[in-house]
Design a protein around this motif. Structure first.
Motif, PDB file in Angstrom:
ATOM      1  N   PRO A   1      -9.908   4.753   6.099  1.00 25.82           N
ATOM      2  CA  PRO A   1      -8.760   3.986   6.333  1.00 25.82           C
ATOM      3  C   PRO A   1      -7.746   3.709   5.199  1.00 25.82           C
ATOM      4  O   PRO A   1      -6.752   3.260   5.408  1.00 25.82           O
ATOM      5  CB  PRO A   1      -9.213   2.771   6.899  1.00 25.82           C
ATOM      6  N   THR A   2      -8.331   4.058   4.063  1.00 23.54           N
ATOM      7  CA  THR A   2      -7.449   3.830   2.861  1.00 23.54           C
ATOM      8  C   THR A   2      -6.685   5.122   2.361  1.00 23.54           C
ATOM      9  O   THR A   2      -5.839   4.993   1.288  1.00 23.54           O
ATOM     10  CB  THR A   2      -8.585   3.458   1.585  1.00 23.54           C
ATOM     11  N   VAL A   3      -6.677   6.211   3.198  1.00 22.87           N
ATOM     12  CA  VAL A   3      -6.240   7.482   2.464  1.00 22.87           C
ATOM     13  C   VAL A   3      -4.703   7.654   2.797  1.00 22.87           C
ATOM     14  O   VAL A   3      -4.443   7.370   4.018  1.00 22.87           O
ATOM     15  CB  VAL A   3      -7.210   8.649   3.069  1.00 22.87           C
ATOM     16  N   MET A   4      -4.151   8.218   1.918  1.00 22.50           N
ATOM     17  CA  MET A   4      -2.963   8.813   2.214  1.00 22.50           C
ATOM     18  C   MET A   4      -3.005  10.332   1.579  1.00 22.50           C
ATOM     19  O   MET A   4      -3.454  10.479   0.635  1.00 22.50           O
ATOM     20  CB  MET A   4      -1.670   8.386   1.402  1.00 22.50           C
ATOM     21  N   ALA A   5      -2.532  11.267   2.449  1.00 20.93           N
ATOM     22  CA  ALA A   5      -2.787  12.629   2.005  1.00 20.93           C
ATOM     23  C   ALA A   5      -1.370  13.529   2.039  1.00 20.93           C
ATOM     24  O   ALA A   5      -0.717  12.915   3.083  1.00 20.93           O
ATOM     25  CB  ALA A   5      -3.624  13.243   2.914  1.00 20.93           C
TER      26      ALA A   5
ATOM     27  N   ILE B   1      -3.038  16.202  -7.144  1.00 24.64           N
ATOM     28  CA  ILE B   1      -3.653  15.354  -6.051  1.00 24.64           C
ATOM     29  C   ILE B   1      -3.277  15.603  -4.706  1.00 24.64           C
ATOM     30  O   ILE B   1      -2.058  15.098  -4.479  1.00 24.64           O
ATOM     31  CB  ILE B   1      -3.993  13.935  -6.498  1.00 24.64           C
ATOM     32  N   ASP B   2      -4.268  15.764  -3.857  1.00 18.58           N
ATOM     33  CA  ASP B   2      -3.838  15.884  -2.345  1.00 18.58           C
ATOM     34  C   ASP B   2      -4.091  14.908  -1.417  1.00 18.58           C
ATOM     35  O   ASP B   2      -3.723  14.989  -0.421  1.00 18.58           O
ATOM     36  CB  ASP B   2      -4.339  17.317  -1.924  1.00 18.58           C
ATOM     37  N   ALA B   3      -4.976  13.951  -1.731  1.00 19.26           N
ATOM     38  CA  ALA B   3      -5.319  12.828  -1.213  1.00 19.26           C
ATOM     39  C   ALA B   3      -5.700  11.900  -1.927  1.00 19.26           C
ATOM     40  O   ALA B   3      -6.627  11.997  -2.635  1.00 19.26           O
ATOM     41  CB  ALA B   3      -6.499  13.486  -0.025  1.00 19.26           C
ATOM     42  N   VAL B   4      -5.202  10.650  -1.548  1.00 21.17           N
ATOM     43  CA  VAL B   4      -5.761   9.532  -2.497  1.00 21.17           C
ATOM     44  C   VAL B   4      -6.178   8.005  -1.498  1.00 21.17           C
ATOM     45  O   VAL B   4      -5.332   7.847  -0.719  1.00 21.17           O
ATOM     46  CB  VAL B   4      -4.629   9.132  -3.604  1.00 21.17           C
ATOM     47  N   GLY B   5      -7.161   7.702  -1.753  1.00 26.46           N
ATOM     48  CA  GLY B   5      -7.708   6.726  -1.152  1.00 26.46           C
ATOM     49  C   GLY B   5      -7.485   5.092  -2.150  1.00 26.46           C
ATOM     50  O   GLY B   5      -6.819   5.501  -3.113  1.00 26.46           O
ATOM     51  N   SER B   6      -8.193   4.318  -1.860  1.00 23.24           N
ATOM     52  CA  SER B   6      -8.195   2.964  -2.717  1.00 23.24           C
ATOM     53  C   SER B   6      -9.382   2.208  -2.397  1.00 23.24           C
ATOM     54  O   SER B   6     -10.301   2.686  -1.632  1.00 23.24           O
ATOM     55  CB  SER B   6      -6.824   2.055  -2.386  1.00 23.24           C
ATOM     56  N   TRP B   7      -9.515   1.248  -3.170  1.00 23.73           N
ATOM     57  CA  TRP B   7     -10.656   0.310  -2.942  1.00 23.73           C
ATOM     58  C   TRP B   7     -10.035  -0.654  -1.612  1.00 23.73           C
ATOM     59  O   TRP B   7      -8.748  -0.254  -1.249  1.00 23.73           O
ATOM     60  CB  TRP B   7     -10.608  -0.805  -3.972  1.00 23.73           C
ATOM     61  N   TRP B   8     -10.642  -1.681  -1.011  1.00 25.79           N
ATOM     62  CA  TRP B   8     -10.298  -2.374  -0.175  1.00 25.79           C
ATOM     63  C   TRP B   8     -11.093  -3.631  -0.001  1.00 25.79           C
ATOM     64  O   TRP B   8     -12.117  -3.886  -0.873  1.00 25.79           O
ATOM     65  CB  TRP B   8     -10.804  -1.723   1.228  1.00 25.79           C
ATOM     66  N   HIS B   9     -10.162  -4.538   0.692  1.00 25.71           N
ATOM     67  CA  HIS B   9     -10.762  -5.882   0.732  1.00 25.71           C
ATOM     68  C   HIS B   9     -11.660  -5.777   2.057  1.00 25.71           C
ATOM     69  O   HIS B   9     -11.222  -5.310   3.133  1.00 25.71           O
ATOM     70  CB  HIS B   9      -9.920  -7.015   1.087  1.00 25.71           C
ATOM     71  N   ARG B  10     -12.889  -6.391   2.287  1.00 22.30           N
ATOM     72  CA  ARG B  10     -13.725  -6.741   3.341  1.00 22.30           C
ATOM     73  C   ARG B  10     -13.192  -8.059   4.230  1.00 22.30           C
ATOM     74  O   ARG B  10     -13.039  -9.023   3.508  1.00 22.30           O
ATOM     75  CB  ARG B  10     -15.309  -6.849   2.869  1.00 22.30           C
ATOM     76  N   ILE B  11     -12.914  -7.787   5.530  1.00 22.64           N
ATOM     77  CA  ILE B  11     -12.624  -9.122   6.270  1.00 22.64           C
ATOM     78  C   ILE B  11     -13.448  -9.141   7.464  1.00 22.64           C
ATOM     79  O   ILE B  11     -14.113  -7.979   7.981  1.00 22.64           O
ATOM     80  CB  ILE B  11     -11.134  -9.000   6.699  1.00 22.64           C
TER      81      ILE B  11
ATOM     82  N   ARG C   1       0.834  -1.269  -0.127  1.00 22.00           N
ATOM     83  CA  ARG C   1      -0.041  -0.042   0.014  1.00 22.00           C
ATOM     84  C   ARG C   1       1.041   1.342   0.017  1.00 22.00           C
ATOM     85  O   ARG C   1       0.640   2.210  -0.784  1.00 22.00           O
ATOM     86  CB  ARG C   1      -0.845   0.097   1.287  1.00 22.00           C
ATOM     87  N   LEU C   2       1.636   1.317   0.869  1.00 22.94           N
ATOM     88  CA  LEU C   2       2.562   2.589   1.034  1.00 22.94           C
ATOM     89  C   LEU C   2       3.487   2.892  -0.260  1.00 22.94           C
ATOM     90  O   LEU C   2       3.415   3.971  -0.680  1.00 22.94           O
ATOM     91  CB  LEU C   2       3.717   2.481   2.037  1.00 22.94           C
TER      92      LEU C   2
ATOM     93  N   VAL D   1       2.449   6.396  -2.236  1.00 23.85           N
ATOM     94  CA  VAL D   1       3.555   7.373  -2.268  1.00 23.85           C
ATOM     95  C   VAL D   1       3.893   7.444  -3.907  1.00 23.85           C
ATOM     96  O   VAL D   1       4.104   8.356  -4.377  1.00 23.85           O
ATOM     97  CB  VAL D   1       4.873   6.701  -1.718  1.00 23.85           C
ATOM     98  N   ALA D   2       3.964   6.270  -4.681  1.00 20.23           N
ATOM     99  CA  ALA D   2       4.423   6.480  -5.958  1.00 20.23           C
ATOM    100  C   ALA D   2       3.355   7.507  -6.870  1.00 20.23           C
ATOM    101  O   ALA D   2       3.722   8.178  -7.504  1.00 20.23           O
ATOM    102  CB  ALA D   2       4.363   5.451  -6.724  1.00 20.23           C
ATOM    103  N   TYR D   3       1.991   7.315  -6.480  1.00 21.63           N
ATOM    104  CA  TYR D   3       0.914   8.087  -7.075  1.00 21.63           C
ATOM    105  C   TYR D   3       1.051   9.603  -6.607  1.00 21.63           C
ATOM    106  O   TYR D   3       0.830  10.356  -7.458  1.00 21.63           O
ATOM    107  CB  TYR D   3      -0.447   7.342  -6.614  1.00 21.63           C
ATOM    108  N   LEU D   4       1.169   9.773  -5.392  1.00 30.31           N
ATOM    109  CA  LEU D   4       1.340  11.263  -4.923  1.00 30.31           C
ATOM    110  C   LEU D   4       2.310  11.860  -5.599  1.00 30.31           C
ATOM    111  O   LEU D   4       2.502  13.074  -5.896  1.00 30.31           O
ATOM    112  CB  LEU D   4       1.166  11.255  -3.537  1.00 30.31           C
ATOM    113  N   ASP D   5       3.451  11.171  -5.709  1.00 27.80           N
ATOM    114  CA  ASP D   5       4.821  11.501  -6.307  1.00 27.80           C
ATOM    115  C   ASP D   5       4.601  12.243  -7.749  1.00 27.80           C
ATOM    116  O   ASP D   5       5.227  12.846  -8.293  1.00 27.80           O
ATOM    117  CB  ASP D   5       6.013  10.839  -6.108  1.00 27.80           C
ATOM    118  N   THR D   6       3.713  11.402  -8.441  1.00 29.43           N
ATOM    119  CA  THR D   6       3.676  11.773  -9.990  1.00 29.43           C
ATOM    120  C   THR D   6       2.346  12.219 -10.101  1.00 29.43           C
ATOM    121  O   THR D   6       2.054  12.768 -11.225  1.00 29.43           O
ATOM    122  CB  THR D   6       3.849  10.363 -10.648  1.00 29.43           C
ATOM    123  N   HIS D   7       1.396  12.710  -9.528  1.00 27.90           N
ATOM    124  CA  HIS D   7       0.047  13.238  -9.456  1.00 27.90           C
ATOM    125  C   HIS D   7       0.224  14.408  -8.524  1.00 27.90           C
ATOM    126  O   HIS D   7      -0.482  14.278  -7.682  1.00 27.90           O
ATOM    127  CB  HIS D   7      -1.003  12.355  -9.354  1.00 27.90           C
TER     128      HIS D   7
END
Length: 350
Positions: A161-165, A117-127, A103-104, A108-114
């Motif tokens: 819980p999926t966000v990196m900002a 964008i100031d905050a990026v989330g994602s999909w998630w698995h339900r457990i 995940r990290l 990190v690669a996404y925010l470095d190249t975009h």
């Protein structure tokens, strides 16, 4: 992370009485393929073994632990975590959830190249409570940054819980203590128009579902605070509304059972007529205020109109489809569906 140098990322986990899961959450962070991070654990005056479990992680130099002497509740604890973070980016995780191993690295690669964008989330698995993977509740859809902004008028599609900002950005929007629930939704709504969001179309977090989340009181409180966030957005559009409008607005993307539970009646032709008029009002108000990306909001209102008519057919019958055919919203549907196909192509390339 080298001594004396700030990490690229601060991973922040707030916890209250999380003895059953906090170790799994922390271990999933320490096992990341990306290693330039610090892990910040804040215990909000837990009464179980959470503090002792956290303290055991102090042996790892990447880990910082803070204990509260009294319970500060989620918004203040989250704001403290952001204020204490030292990384360029801050990655959020709840104490009962887990990171996927990459995940990290991916965020990190996404925010470095975009840079836009100031905050990026994602999909998630339900457990489940035991960590077993559950099937997705619905088909996942790729959402463009414009579509995310449009959706925030109706529901929180950015899963906290999926966000990196970017830490500097998130620090400018402290969590509001007036929102003990839906505090993240409130933050994203306040950021609208000033900052951009993205959701990576890959599951990078495991989101745990367990009995403590499922109480009726919790569900009603969550709906109440979500409606407060939506009320602020409607006010910013200059929309006049009453309590029924706000209740219906918050339920536009729900199923029949939840709608009936919250309103006391079924989706019928009267509801469909309200939905058509309401969605047209939103589009017209946004054309003046320019708060949300206009093509994205128009396409989304067309989709919600289709959804409302389809759900109300069981009660309203053929008359619903006569209303559907007469509405200007229906003429936007072909373009909305074509855009969905374009979104799917972007998702495959992402």
């Amino acid at each position: 992370m080298s001594a004396g140098r700030s990490p690229r990322v601060t991973v922040f986990i707030p916890a209250y009485n999380a003895q059953s899961y906090i170790a799994q959450a922390a271990d999933s962070v320490l096992a990341q393929s990306f290693t330039d991070f610090e892990l910040l654990l804040i215990d909000d005056a837990s009464t179980d073994d959470t503090p002792a479990i956290m303290d055991a992680y102090r042996r790892d130099p990447r880990v910082r632990v803070i204990h509260h002497l009294e319970n500060m509740q989620r918004p203040r604890t989250r704001s403290e975590g952001v204020a204490q973070a030292r990384g360029e980016y801050i990655a959020l995780l709840d104490a009962d959830d887990r990171f996927m191993p990459d995940r990290l690295a991916k965020q990190v690669a996404y925010l470095d190249t975009h840079r836009q964008i100031d905050a990026v989330g994602s999909w998630w698995h339900r457990i489940d409570a035991h960590g077993r993977t559950l099937a997705p509740k619905k088909r996942r859809r790729y959402l463009s940054p414009d579509a995310i902004e449009a959706w925030l008028l109706f529901r929180c599609v950015i899963h906290n819980p999926t966000v990196m900002a970017r830490r500097a950005v998130l620090a400018a929007y402290p969590y509001d203590p007036a929102f003990p629930i839906a505090e993240d939704y409130d933050v994203w709504a306040r950021m609208l128009g000033h900052h951009r969001f993205a959701i990576m179309p890959a599951p990078l977090t495991c989101y745990r579902e367990h009995a403590a989340q499922a109480s009726t009181a919790q569900a009603k409180a969550s709906l109440y605070y979500r409606q407060r966030v939506q009320a602020r957005q409607l006010e910013s559009l200059g929309i006049a509304f009453n309590d029924q409008d706000l209740r219906y607005h918050s339920l536009l993307y729900t199923g029949r059972a939840l709608f009936r539970a919250e309103t006391g009646h079924d989706m019928d032709r009267d509801y469909v007529r309200w939905a058509g008029q309401w969605l047209e009002r939103l589009v017209a108000a946004n054309a003046k205020q320019r708060r949300y990306p206009r093509p994205a909001l128009s396409r989304l209102t067309a989709r919600l109109w289709w959804f409302a008519c389809r759900k109300a057919t069981k009660q309203g019958g053929a008359a619903v489809w006569r209303d559907f055919a007469a509405s200007p919203l229906s003429r936007r549907l072909p373009r909305a569906w074509l855009y969905d196909l374009s979104d799917a192509a972007q998702r495959r390339q992402a």
